[in-house]
Design a protein around this motif. Structure first.
Motif, short mmCIF file in Angstrom:
data_model
loop_
_atom_site.label_atom_id
_atom_site.label_comp_id
_atom_site.label_asym_id
_atom_site.label_seq_id
_atom_site.Cartn_x
_atom_site.Cartn_y
_atom_site.Cartn_z
N PHE A 79 0.50 24.43 1.19
CA PHE A 79 -0.15 25.09 0.23
C PHE A 79 -0.35 24.01 -0.94
O PHE A 79 0.26 23.02 -1.25
CB PHE A 79 1.30 26.01 -0.29
CG PHE A 79 1.23 27.01 -1.45
CD1 PHE A 79 -0.16 27.06 -1.96
CD2 PHE A 79 2.35 27.52 -2.07
CE1 PHE A 79 -0.55 27.89 -3.02
CE2 PHE A 79 2.16 28.38 -3.09
CZ PHE A 79 0.56 28.57 -3.34
N ILE A 81 -1.21 23.41 -4.17
CA ILE A 81 -0.80 23.96 -5.53
C ILE A 81 -1.44 23.05 -6.45
O ILE A 81 -1.56 23.44 -7.74
CB ILE A 81 0.62 24.53 -5.82
CG1 ILE A 81 0.48 25.75 -6.86
CG2 ILE A 81 1.36 23.26 -6.05
CD1 ILE A 81 2.13 26.27 -6.59
N GLU A 84 -5.56 22.77 -9.63
CA GLU A 84 -5.55 22.85 -11.06
C GLU A 84 -6.03 21.15 -11.44
O GLU A 84 -6.99 20.82 -12.30
CB GLU A 84 -4.77 23.37 -11.82
CG GLU A 84 -4.86 22.99 -13.43
CD GLU A 84 -5.73 24.25 -14.20
OE1 GLU A 84 -6.16 25.30 -13.57
OE2 GLU A 84 -5.96 24.13 -15.29
N ILE A 141 5.51 22.33 -3.45
CA ILE A 141 5.34 23.04 -4.88
C ILE A 141 5.26 22.26 -5.94
O ILE A 141 4.57 21.83 -6.86
CB ILE A 141 6.29 24.07 -4.96
CG1 ILE A 141 6.22 25.12 -3.93
CG2 ILE A 141 6.10 24.70 -6.51
CD1 ILE A 141 5.24 26.08 -3.96
N LEU A 145 2.50 20.43 -8.68
CA LEU A 145 2.68 20.65 -10.00
C LEU A 145 2.62 19.29 -10.53
O LEU A 145 1.82 19.13 -11.57
CB LEU A 145 3.90 21.09 -10.38
CG LEU A 145 4.12 22.77 -10.28
CD1 LEU A 145 5.82 22.72 -10.26
CD2 LEU A 145 3.61 23.32 -11.20
#
Lengths: 363, 376
Positions: A79, A81, A84, A141, A145
């Motif tokens: 994943f 994440i 961005e 995760i 971040l």
């Protein structure tokens, strides 16, 4: 239910809902506000102009590119994440390179070179990220971040060093190509034959990503790495090697998305959530919504970009609701609300079964 | 985004379990290792862009603790980070990712300000009225923050919507919505900048120790009281036990009769309530009004780092918050003195989070260098 059935029923459900919502909107305006069907037709034509479609395509490109990267990584079981964050790094690198090469008036070749360097730089960053995720089994995760936070910090930091403020001066945006004569075909001409080359590049990437994922052997390996890593391992393929490849690809694609965003905007904005402004997060939702299919993800990106561009459209077309102008800032929230609605209605996507689990080869 | 509670979730659970089962010393080691490594990289960057890293390091310490003013400013940030960190820790402990503390803080803060301004005319202007208004503001902020947190909780529990993404979207929505409101309907006619009306004069924490209009020891004590309450609830009550087990051993929790879906909503509500309090303390203690939320600082995001550094332990949040308070407090001083842009600090925070996410890295370093080794 086979996969084909699932996707088609999904498509039917989505288009059904869109039709229902539109019908309800028309019904409410006709019955309660005494709007005639003619007015609605005129208003629709004022909204869905060639300019709107072009802006939507331009707006969708960065989201679609990042979404393709993200879906490759997740298909293979990781994943990412941090999309961005990688988009922010892509955008600032492109801006800094452009400025470094051409000052405040970089030429078109400078822009292309800046995009290439931005991709190369985010690729290097993602190699380190992939090592942390795969070799050191970092929490996917939290590490993702962290990449976002680093982007929010280091990109404006770099901007301050270069330009003394967190915003770049106006640099240059990419020129649209224009094919003579064909441009003059109504509608089609000014969309297909006069377009940003980066939109065309995105379209090519989307199709290539689809073909590669579903029609090549490596594509099957990627899918197996996420769904049945053990079987892939048994077949003699190194699962983690496949995952390294997809994670690095995903970062590079997000970097490309950020660079494309910058090449269209023409300057870097580092205030608030930076100019990327949640597009990386929307990219994640786009591929969930598109059911991990590159083409579906690109269509979802179009939908979100369309929602985003509506605000400009409402203002330029001077559309009011009960005599009051619609606040741009409120309209700007539409994509975010859209994401929540989409996740709520279609939250149950079929994830690859070993996403988030580090793969350990058994001795 | 899950057809069963999620394979992803199981992976996360394993990561969280690892965090929970790791010894206290190991966690402290990882926190110190992550912070040190991040600051070292920060110093290398400072040197790379042509500034003196030693001067920078000295300025960081002086900017955070060098004077009474600097120290009280550090405590001001620390107060907000303690509350925000606890908010995030509550959710993380229960296996729910609340990335939305920033949005809950904004919603809590604005509703606190609105409630106080609306009720103030009906109360006496003295100290008594002030206390009533402050209590009202805190309660309203906790309620609205809790509701704003409950929303993604409910969407996750009953519709399977990934809370990481919904909370991030709700952050953007809160920033946009409140930003629109303070620039439009809530902006007084005489306001030159984007803000709400001022809070009444009698609303504010008393200055007991420091002469800093933006900090009061009362705020810090309030934050510490919340830490104690939350930590007692989490470790000493059956409710807290259910919360943590339903996050990390869902089958066991379900077997013992805990409704895991309702628990998710409750957890997010509690987390949002504490985040709402951050907004209230920010409005009452620091600002005295509310501004465009895109400019109030990323307390809710940095709180994720605070909580992770504290291994999601409410008590551990206090030293972690002090560290982040010091970092934030020194940043403006550093920019003025060394000319190093403040945003570097945010980047370093990101690095801290990145390293906290990879405890294996430090285990391996420890093994290679022979520090600690297997007994850690």
């Amino acid at each position: 239910m086979s996969v084909a059935d699932y996707t088609s029923s999904r498509g039917v459900r989505i288009s059904g809902l869109v039709v229902l919502v539109l019908a309800a909107l028309v019904g409410v305006s006709v019955v309660f506000f005494g709007v005639s069907l003619d007015d609605i037709w005129v208003t629709l034509r004022r909204i869905f102009t060639v300019g709107f479609i072009n802006r939507t395509l331009v707006g969708a490109a960065p989201i679609a590119l990042a979404a393709i990267g993200g879906l490759y990584a997740e298909k293979s079981g990781v994943f990412n994440i941090g999309l961005e964050g990688f988009m922010i790094f892509g955008a600032i690198t492109a801006a800094a390179t452009m400025y470094g090469m051409g000052g405040t008036s970089p030429s078109q070749p400078h822009i292309w070179l800046a995009i290439a360097i931005a991709v190369a730089f985010t690729l290097v960053l993602t190699v380190l990220y992939a090592v942390l995720l795969i070799r050191y089994k970092a929490d996917q995760i939290v590490a993702g971040l962290a990449i976002w936070f680093m982007g929010l910090g280091f990109a404006p930091f770099a901007a301050s060093l270069l330009w003394d403020t967190v915003r770049s001066p106006g640099l240059a945006s990419i020129n649209h190509y224009s094919i003579p004569y064909l441009v003059e075909i109504p509608y089609v001409g000014s969309i297909v034959f006069s377009q940003s080359p980066l939109v065309v590049l995105t379209l090519i990437m989307v199709i290539a990503a689809w073909v590669f994922l579903y029609r090549t052997r490596y594509g099957y390996w990627i899918q197996a790495a996420g769904d049945n890593p053990k079987a892939l391992d048994t077949a003699g393929i190194d699962v983690n090697r496949v995952r390294y490849a997809t994670v690095i690809f995903s970062g590079a694609m997000a970097g490309l998305g950020g660079a494309v965003l910058l090449a269209h905007a023409g300057d870097f904005i580092g205030t608030g959530d930076t100019m990327v402004d949640g597009r990386g997060w929307i990219a994640i939702v786009a591929y969930l919504f598109g059911n991990y299919n590159p083409i579906g993800a690109a269509l979802a990106a179009l939908l979100f970009a369309g929602l985003d561009m509506l605000q400009i459209q409402f203002q330029t077309a001077d559309i009011t609701i009960m005599g009051r102008a619609i606040s741009a800032r409120l309209m700007g929230l539409a994509p975010y609300v859209g994401v929540i609605v989409v996740l709520t209605l279609w939250g149950k996507t079929r994830m690859p079964s070993s996403v988030g689990e580090p793969y350990e080869k058994e001795e | 985004m899950s057809d069963d509670p999620g394979r992803l979730r199981r992976g996360l659970d394993r990561a969280a379990d690892r965090m929970l089962t790791a010894s206290v010393y190991e966690r402290i080691g990882i926190a110190i290792g992550s912070t040190t490594l991040a600051i070292l990289i920060g110093l290398v960057i400072v040197a790379a862009v042509g500034h003196d890293p030693l001067q920078f390091a000295r300025d960081m310490v002086v900017g955070a603790f060098g004077s009474e003013r600097a120290f009280s400013r550090t405590l001001q940030y620390t107060t907000l980070f303690i509350l925000a960190g606890v908010a995030v820790a509550v959710a993380f402990r229960a296996g729910v990712f609340n990335i939305g503390a920033q949005g809950q803080l904004i919603i809590g803060g604005i509703s606190c300000v609105l409630a106080i301004i609306w009720v103030a005319p009906f109360l006496p202007t003295g100290a008594f009225g002030g206390v009533v208004l402050i209590v009202l503001g805190l309660v309203v902020a906790a309620v609205t923050g809790g509701l704003y947190g409950a929303l993604p909780g409910a969407l996750k529990a009953y519709y399977g919507a990934n809370e990481i993404i919904t909370t991030i979207m709700l952050n953007f929505i809160a920033i946009g919505l409140v930003g629109w409101a303070v620039d439009g309907p809530l902006r007084p006619d005489d306001a030159r900048s984007v803000r709400t009306a001022y809070l009444p004069d009698n609303v504010g924490f008393p200055q007991l120790v420091f002469e800093n209009p933006n900090f009061s020891i009362v705020g810090l004590l309030l934050a510490l009281a919340v830490v104690v309450v939350i930590s007692v609830v989490m470790t000493r009550t059956s409710f807290g036990y259910d919360m943590v087990t339903s996050g990390h051993q869902e089958p066991a929790a379900t077997f013992s009769g805990v409704a895991s879906k309702r628990m998710i909503v409750t957890t997010m509500t509690v987390s949002g309530m504490v985040a709402g309090l951050v907004g209230a303390v920010f409005a009452i203690m620091v600002q005295g009004y509310f501004i465009d939320p895109s400019g109030i600082g990323n307390y809710g995001f940095d709180a994720i780092a605070v909580s992770l550094l504290a291994a999601n332990n409410p008590l551990g949040v206090v030293p972690a918050a002090l560290l982040f308070g010091a970092l934030d407090s020194s940043s403006s001083y550093v920019q003025i003195n060394s000319g190093v842009p403040v945003q570097l600090i945010d980047g370093i925070v990101g690095l801290v989070v990145l390293f906290v996410a990879a405890p294996e890295l430090f285990r391996m370093i420890a093994k290679r260098t022979g520090l600690g080794g297997d007994d850690r």
